[in-house]
Design a protein around this motif. Structure first.
Motif, PDB file in Angstrom:
ATOM      1  N   SER A  88       0.799  -1.077  -0.060  1.00 48.34           N
ATOM      2  CA  SER A  88      -0.053  -0.285   0.049  1.00 48.34           C
ATOM      3  C   SER A  88       1.028   1.372   0.220  1.00 48.34           C
ATOM      4  CB  SER A  88      -0.826   0.101   1.229  1.00 48.34           C
ATOM      5  OG  SER A  88      -1.779   1.042   1.232  1.00 48.34           O
ATOM      6  N   ALA A  89       0.399   2.421  -0.467  1.00 47.70           N
ATOM      7  CA  ALA A  89       1.099   3.574  -0.631  1.00 47.70           C
ATOM      8  C   ALA A  89       1.081   4.345   0.745  1.00 47.70           C
ATOM      9  CB  ALA A  89       0.472   4.525  -1.658  1.00 47.70           C
ATOM     10  N   GLY A  90       1.604   5.418   0.988  1.00 48.28           N
ATOM     11  CA  GLY A  90       2.014   5.949   2.207  1.00 48.28           C
ATOM     12  C   GLY A  90       0.699   6.433   2.840  1.00 48.28           C
ATOM     13  N   ALA A  91       0.465   6.637   4.067  1.00 47.46           N
ATOM     14  CA  ALA A  91      -0.466   7.173   4.596  1.00 47.46           C
ATOM     15  C   ALA A  91      -0.587   8.700   4.377  1.00 47.46           C
ATOM     16  CB  ALA A  91      -0.452   6.961   6.077  1.00 47.46           C
ATOM     17  N   ASP A  92      -1.999   9.463   4.454  1.00 48.85           N
ATOM     18  CA  ASP A  92      -2.232  10.643   3.971  1.00 48.85           C
ATOM     19  C   ASP A  92      -2.305  11.260   5.086  1.00 48.85           C
ATOM     20  OD1 ASP A  92      -5.823  10.422   3.471  1.00 48.85           O
ATOM     21  OD2 ASP A  92      -4.397   9.394   4.789  1.00 48.85           O
ATOM     22  N   GLY A  93      -1.239  11.782   5.702  1.00 51.26           N
ATOM     23  CA  GLY A  93      -1.203  12.608   6.885  1.00 51.26           C
ATOM     24  C   GLY A  93      -1.276  11.744   8.111  1.00 51.26           C
ATOM     25  N   ARG A  94      -1.234  12.505   9.392  1.00 49.96           N
ATOM     26  CA  ARG A  94      -1.214  11.811  10.604  1.00 49.96           C
ATOM     27  C   ARG A  94      -2.447  12.565  11.682  1.00 49.96           C
ATOM     28  NH1 ARG A  94       4.456  11.599  13.661  1.00 49.96           N
ATOM     29  NH2 ARG A  94       3.061   9.889  14.926  1.00 49.96           N
ATOM     30  N   THR A  95      -2.914  11.536  12.244  1.00 49.37           N
ATOM     31  CA  THR A  95      -3.944  11.899  13.212  1.00 49.37           C
ATOM     32  C   THR A  95      -3.403  12.160  14.561  1.00 49.37           C
ATOM     33  OG1 THR A  95      -5.772  11.164  11.780  1.00 49.37           O
ATOM     34  CG2 THR A  95      -6.306  11.640  14.115  1.00 49.37           C
ATOM     35  N   SER A  96      -3.519  13.339  15.422  1.00 45.46           N
ATOM     36  CA  SER A  96      -3.116  13.282  16.590  1.00 45.46           C
ATOM     37  C   SER A  96      -3.840  12.527  17.511  1.00 45.46           C
ATOM     38  CB  SER A  96      -2.806  14.659  17.180  1.00 45.46           C
ATOM     39  OG  SER A  96      -2.021  14.635  18.426  1.00 45.46           O
ATOM     40  N   LEU A  97      -3.158  11.490  18.496  1.00 42.08           N
ATOM     41  CA  LEU A  97      -4.076  10.672  19.189  1.00 42.08           C
ATOM     42  C   LEU A  97      -4.734  11.790  20.466  1.00 42.08           C
ATOM     43  CD1 LEU A  97      -4.657   7.918  20.444  1.00 42.08           C
ATOM     44  CD2 LEU A  97      -2.991   8.124  21.927  1.00 42.08           C
ATOM     45  N   THR A  98      -6.038  11.491  20.489  1.00 40.52           N
ATOM     46  CA  THR A  98      -6.849  12.282  21.632  1.00 40.52           C
ATOM     47  C   THR A  98      -6.767  11.713  22.802  1.00 40.52           C
ATOM     48  OG1 THR A  98      -8.998  11.345  21.330  1.00 40.52           O
ATOM     49  CG2 THR A  98      -8.307  13.273  19.682  1.00 40.52           C
ATOM     50  N   VAL A 133      -3.945   0.447  15.619  1.00 41.20           N
ATOM     51  CA  VAL A 133      -2.383   0.535  16.069  1.00 41.20           C
ATOM     52  C   VAL A 133      -2.031   1.610  15.175  1.00 41.20           C
ATOM     53  CG1 VAL A 133      -1.790  -1.094  14.068  1.00 41.20           C
ATOM     54  CG2 VAL A 133      -0.480  -0.974  16.259  1.00 41.20           C
ATOM     55  N   ASP A 134      -0.884   2.324  15.756  1.00 46.09           N
ATOM     56  CA  ASP A 134      -0.028   3.235  15.120  1.00 46.09           C
ATOM     57  C   ASP A 134       0.788   2.942  14.190  1.00 46.09           C
ATOM     58  OD1 ASP A 134      -1.830   5.620  16.648  1.00 46.09           O
ATOM     59  OD2 ASP A 134      -0.728   4.153  18.183  1.00 46.09           O
ATOM     60  N   PHE A 135       1.025   3.420  12.966  1.00 49.20           N
ATOM     61  CA  PHE A 135       2.048   3.142  12.279  1.00 49.20           C
ATOM     62  C   PHE A 135       2.430   4.189  11.198  1.00 49.20           C
ATOM     63  CE2 PHE A 135       3.225   1.513   7.762  1.00 49.20           C
ATOM     64  CZ  PHE A 135       4.391   0.907   8.101  1.00 49.20           C
ATOM     65  N   ALA A 136       3.189   4.921  11.086  1.00 49.67           N
ATOM     66  CA  ALA A 136       3.745   6.140  10.438  1.00 49.67           C
ATOM     67  C   ALA A 136       4.637   6.034   9.406  1.00 49.67           C
ATOM     68  CB  ALA A 136       4.049   7.416  10.993  1.00 49.67           C
ATOM     69  N   GLY A 137       4.602   4.812   8.663  1.00 50.37           N
ATOM     70  CA  GLY A 137       5.994   4.352   7.892  1.00 50.37           C
ATOM     71  C   GLY A 137       5.632   5.166   6.370  1.00 50.37           C
ATOM     72  N   ASP A 138       6.521   4.720   5.481  1.00 51.53           N
ATOM     73  CA  ASP A 138       6.301   5.100   4.104  1.00 51.53           C
ATOM     74  C   ASP A 138       5.393   4.322   3.385  1.00 51.53           C
ATOM     75  OD1 ASP A 138       8.028   7.359   4.686  1.00 51.53           O
ATOM     76  OD2 ASP A 138       9.497   6.925   3.295  1.00 51.53           O
ATOM     77  N   ARG A 175      -4.850   4.573   7.220  1.00 51.66           N
ATOM     78  CA  ARG A 175      -5.155   5.980   6.856  1.00 51.66           C
ATOM     79  C   ARG A 175      -4.652   6.941   8.063  1.00 51.66           C
ATOM     80  NH1 ARG A 175      -6.104   4.662   2.492  1.00 51.66           N
ATOM     81  NH2 ARG A 175      -7.714   4.798   1.045  1.00 51.66           N
ATOM     82  N   ARG A 176      -4.108   7.778   7.629  1.00 50.48           N
ATOM     83  CA  ARG A 176      -3.624   9.044   8.641  1.00 50.48           C
ATOM     84  C   ARG A 176      -2.957   8.197   9.861  1.00 50.48           C
ATOM     85  NH1 ARG A 176      -5.687  13.627   7.478  1.00 50.48           N
ATOM     86  NH2 ARG A 176      -5.517  14.726   9.694  1.00 50.48           N
ATOM     87  N   ALA A 177      -1.931   7.286   9.407  1.00 48.67           N
ATOM     88  CA  ALA A 177      -0.888   6.747  10.444  1.00 48.67           C
ATOM     89  C   ALA A 177      -1.714   5.827  11.395  1.00 48.67           C
ATOM     90  CB  ALA A 177      -0.124   7.791  11.149  1.00 48.67           C
ATOM     91  N   ASP A 221       5.223  11.750  20.039  1.00 46.93           N
ATOM     92  CA  ASP A 221       4.460  10.710  19.352  1.00 46.93           C
ATOM     93  C   ASP A 221       5.165  10.065  18.264  1.00 46.93           C
ATOM     94  OD1 ASP A 221       4.246  12.983  18.082  1.00 46.93           O
ATOM     95  OD2 ASP A 221       2.077  13.046  17.708  1.00 46.93           O
ATOM     96  N   ALA A 222       6.528  10.142  18.167  1.00 45.09           N
ATOM     97  CA  ALA A 222       7.237   9.856  17.045  1.00 45.09           C
ATOM     98  C   ALA A 222       7.399   8.450  16.865  1.00 45.09           C
ATOM     99  CB  ALA A 222       8.498  10.604  16.807  1.00 45.09           C
ATOM    100  N   ALA A 223       7.225   7.598  17.885  1.00 49.56           N
ATOM    101  CA  ALA A 223       7.715   6.089  17.881  1.00 49.56           C
ATOM    102  C   ALA A 223       7.151   5.266  16.544  1.00 49.56           C
ATOM    103  CB  ALA A 223       7.335   5.419  18.934  1.00 49.56           C
ATOM    104  N   PRO A 224       5.851   5.750  15.998  1.00 47.72           N
ATOM    105  CA  PRO A 224       5.237   4.936  14.931  1.00 47.72           C
ATOM    106  C   PRO A 224       5.926   5.415  13.713  1.00 47.72           C
ATOM    107  CG  PRO A 224       3.489   5.946  16.307  1.00 47.72           C
ATOM    108  CD  PRO A 224       4.756   6.545  16.839  1.00 47.72           C
ATOM    109  N   ARG A 225       7.030   6.328  13.742  1.00 44.89           N
ATOM    110  CA  ARG A 225       7.847   6.562  12.548  1.00 44.89           C
ATOM    111  C   ARG A 225       9.134   5.619  12.290  1.00 44.89           C
ATOM    112  NH1 ARG A 225       8.937  13.076  12.598  1.00 44.89           N
ATOM    113  NH2 ARG A 225      10.190  12.246  10.525  1.00 44.89           N
TER     114      ARG A 225
END
Length: 825
Positions: free
Chosen positions: A2-12, A59-64, A82-84, A132-136
């Protein structure tokens, strides 16, 4: 695939509470393929074992690139990413999630950061997971209250050093395993990998390591003895203080390039910015600052790592305590007494934040999401919180204060806790009426003002709160300064809603409300106070009392309550008599960057700068050759020099004051000032040819941006507002150099452009770098009503949270300068 996520959502916070209530994470196993660090991405595979009481979560995942994802052996729909976030449905009571992806190396100091050292072409990596950078760099449930046992297996070039949150075990050529000894929150997981140079030691059975990139090996080796001594003394101090031994096995301290924060408290492997190991001469005060950071991060191993906040609104539980305990530790257990540094530097930082429109309470900020919480990572969470804790220790007594800390840490070890839990621990230890104290000091914002009124019965001490706030109780010691400059410190008094009357025997040139510098308040000295300060300050011998007075001078200038011209006269008459080089440096910086810049009409700035330069040279000439004081004052004089030929002579090593020698950082200070004075690049290119290091590249970026040349400004502007491959430090330096004092006519056209264009950088920057570039590049020299109008207009628009905080704070500083210029015109 799959292609990269379209932006990140900040955890509330709401999402985090729901996920924490439903999940229990047993273990996280991460495999990283770093074998070819020249590639733009690296392989990351995470296996997460967890239990769940609900059917669905994420689960949080902010990869390419998301390569594969399986839940309990069932492939997941890669298109749902979607959105990390990867949605997880059909959960069982016990689950195994496997996520494999390609993750992008970062250049902004977050996620897995990659730095290629220009000095030798070698590649260095380190991971920064806060906030919140661990998922990167690996898939995870990214929130502080879902701790898990973590194992990292790493493939990398076999000659590398690989470090992390536990002992690093070599599995074979180019393969390592790191098993953290206790559960970790995701935000303090780390990895340090590369051909690092190391110095090893041991203290009290704890293996110690210091690490830095190979081109700085000699600097590390020269300074390692001091750092290891501070580390050992801090361990002994905290073992006594907490009554619990350090629990995370080995203790590594890695000094890494391009680091955004001062340091990060990763258990077992603390990361620091590498400027803490300076190239060249280091003063005793700078060693003390470094010692304070070492002690600060070590305090976190207990307060933050062993016991961790549940959510980010209790961030102060980490930072305020580490700040307070570090200053206490260094003062009591090392050669570095740091309370003067705390007063003149840290408290001033916090007081500026506490008087900005972005101010917030120390505690209980109810951050709605992680992005908002990052904005409260400031001088209030650090310095104000530490100052308040210092007062609390006096209020409840040191024995009760420390007993409560020990109870809190032992009761919540390896887990999470809240401020209410800590209050319970202090109450069990014997503290009384803590809820009312906490309400007054931790759940309100802004600063009271402590002033004096002279009366027949002595001195009346009066506390005035900011509008809309109740008066807080202040326990302080009034000081009487006599004609000889000696200070008599009176017995403690408490002032709050009612004034406190302090009997005074005999005349005093000046009465200061807080002679011991323990209050968190703005100080004033009566209706004729500034005349009294002018009479007393030149002969004042008490360093602690002088810190409070200098802070009052700076604060009154910012409040438009003191004419900056009068403040500059105080600097001229009084600073040479002060003995602390920390005070010298802080006050001269204020005079140079505010009294002779932002708080001066444009047409007066050059003349005022010459006056500040004269003070700096008075200090240079009066200091012992080769002393720290001489070096500190000369550094300031360089930044104020107006003669390019003199700077050229210094660059060549001639005409320097006796006792001074050039080191790489001093050379670059000369080059940066030379570039700000003329359009040529000769000295810059010569300096770069001598010093092509990473530090040299950053200095060169600042120097280029400072050149009074339209093409140089245009090039710097593109770096600030357009995507580029430049590292974060080069961007910050570019912002630093752009708005050089004396170039107002050249930069005037960029003021409206900044407010129109800087917000768009959120399209290609995020996190720390987004806000920091905006902070560093804010048009600070444009203290005009038109700039304020533009700033207010920008704030009515849509800005990312990190950007908005930078614009709010920068605008407040401009507004204060404009008010001062208007009043004292």
């Amino acid at each position: 695939m799959s292609a990269g996520a379209d932006g990140r959502t900040s955890l509330t916070r709401t999402e985090a509470e729901a996920r924490a209530a439903a999940l229990s994470v047993d273990s996280v196993e991460v495999a990283l393929d770093l074998t070819d660090p020249s590639l733009p991405t690296f392989g990351s595979r995470a296996v997460i074992r967890f239990s769940s009481s609900v059917d669905a979560t994420f689960v949080d995942f902010a990869g390419d690139e998301l390569v594969s994802a399986t839940l309990n052996g069932r492939p997941l729909d890669l298109g749902s990413w979607r959105r990390a976030r990867i949605p997880l449905t059909g959960l069982g009571a016990d689950n195994v999630l496997e996520v494999e992806g390609r993750m992008g190396y970062s250049s902004d100091g977050e996620g897995l950061h990659r730095h290629v050292d220009p000095a030798d072409g070698r590649t260095y990596l380190y991971a920064m997971s806060f906030l919140d950078a661990a998922p990167r760099w690996f898939a995870c449930f990214d929130q502080p209250d879902l701790k898990a046992r973590c194992t990292f297996e790493v493939e990398a070039p076999e000659h590398w050093t690989v470090l992390g949150n536990g002992p690093s075990e070599t599995l074979g050529p180019g393969r390592w395993r790191i098993v953290a000894p206790h559960p970790l929150s995701t935000y303090f997981t780390t990895l340090v990998a590369g051909p690092y140079a190391s110095v090893h030691g041991e203290h009290d059975g704890i293996p110690l390591g210091l690490h830095i990139r190979a081109s700085l090996r000699s600097e590390l080796e020269a300074q390692a003895e001091d750092m290891l001594a501070v580390t050992a003394a801090s361990f002994d101090y905290y073992h006594r203080l907490f009554g619990i031994r350090y629990p995370f096995g080995e203790y590594h301290q890695a000094f890494v390039p391009d680091f955004n924060a001062g340091a990060m408290e990763n258990p077992g492997c603390v990361t620091f910015r590498d400027s803490y190991v300076p190239r060249g001469r280091i003063t005793h005060a700078e060693q003390g600052t470094r010692a304070g950071t070492i002690a600060h991060e070590m305090a976190h191993q207990w307060f933050g790592d062993l016991v961790t906040m549940r959510w980010w609104d209790d961030l102060w539980l980490n930072e305020s305590f580490a700040e307070y305990l570090a200053h206490r530790c260094c003062t009591e257990a090392t050669p570095y007494a740091l309370w003067t540094e705390f007063g003149i530097a840290r408290k001033d930082w916090g007081s500026v934040a506490d008087q900005s429109p972005s101010t917030h309470p120390v505690a209980g900020n109810a951050a709605p999401d992680a992005a908002a919480a990052l904005q409260n990572f400031d001088g209030i969470s650090y310095a104000k919180g530490a100052a308040v804790l210092r007062q609390l220790a006096t209020y409840v007594g040191d024995e009760v204060f420390l007993a409560g800390l020990r109870d809190h840490i032992s009761g919540h070890a390896y887990g999470n806790a809240t401020f209410a839990d800590l209050v319970g621990s202090w109450t069990r230890a014997g503290a009384q009426d803590l809820p009312s104290w906490a309400q007054a000091w931790l759940r309100t914002s802004g600063m009271d003002t402590l002033d004096v009124e002279h009366a027949d019965e002595g001195v009346r001490l009066v506390a005035t709160p900011p509008p809309g706030q109740p008066v807080r109780p202040h326990t302080v010691q009034v000081g009487l300064v006599d004609e000889a400059g000696a200070v008599t410190v009176l017995d403690p008094v408490t002032v709050g809603t009612d004034p406190a009357v302090v009997p005074v025997a005999g005349p005093a040139v000046l009465v200061t409300p807080d002679a011991t510098d323990v209050a968190w308040a703005k100080l004033r000295f009566g209706p004729d106070g500034w005349e009294r300060v002018a009479a007393a300050l030149p002969g004042l011998t008490d360093e602690t009392a002088s810190v409070g007075i200098w802070n009052a001078v700076r604060d009154a200038v910012r409040d438009a309550g003191l004419d900056p011209r009068r403040a500059l006269a105080l600097v001229e008459s009084s600073l040479p008599a002060q003995r602390s080089e920390v005070v010298w440096d802080s006050v001269l910086t204020f005079a140079r960057t505010q009294l002779a810049a932002t708080y001066a009409p444009v047409e007066e700035r050059a003349a005022r700068a010459r006056r500040v330069r004269a003070v700096a040279w008075t200090l240079v000439d009066g200091a012992q050759p080769a002393s720290d004081r001489q070096l500190v004052a000369f550094r300031q004089a360089v930044r104020l020099e107006t003669d390019p030929s003199r700077l050229r002579a210094w660059f060549d090593g001639s005409a320097l004051p006796s006792g001074l020698a050039l080191d790489p950082e001093l050379v670059w200070a000369v080059v940066e000032r030379w570039c700000a004075l003329q359009t040529g690049t000769g000295l810059l290119e010569e300096a770069l040819s001598r010093d092509p290091s990473a530090s040299g590249q950053v200095h060169a970026a600042r120097a280029r941006a400072a050149r009074p040349d339209p093409e140089a400004k245009a090039a710097a502007w593109r770096l600030l507002v357009e995507p580029s491959t430049a590292g974060a430090y080069e961007l910050y330096a570019t912002g630093d150099g752009f708005w050089a004092v004396g170039q107002e006519e050249l930069t005037q056209a960029y003021v409206p452009r900044w407010f129109a264009e800087i917000g768009r950088t959120a399209r290609f920057r995020e996190g720390w770098a987004l806000g920091q570039v905006a902070t560093q590049s804010f048009p600070r020299t444009a203290a005009t009503p038109e700039a304020l109008r533009l700033a207010d207009s920008a704030l009515r628009g849509d800005l990312a949270a990190q950007m908005r905080r930078a614009v709010v704070d920068g605008t407040d500083k401009l507004r204060r300068a404009v008010a001062s210029l208007d009043r004292w015109a």
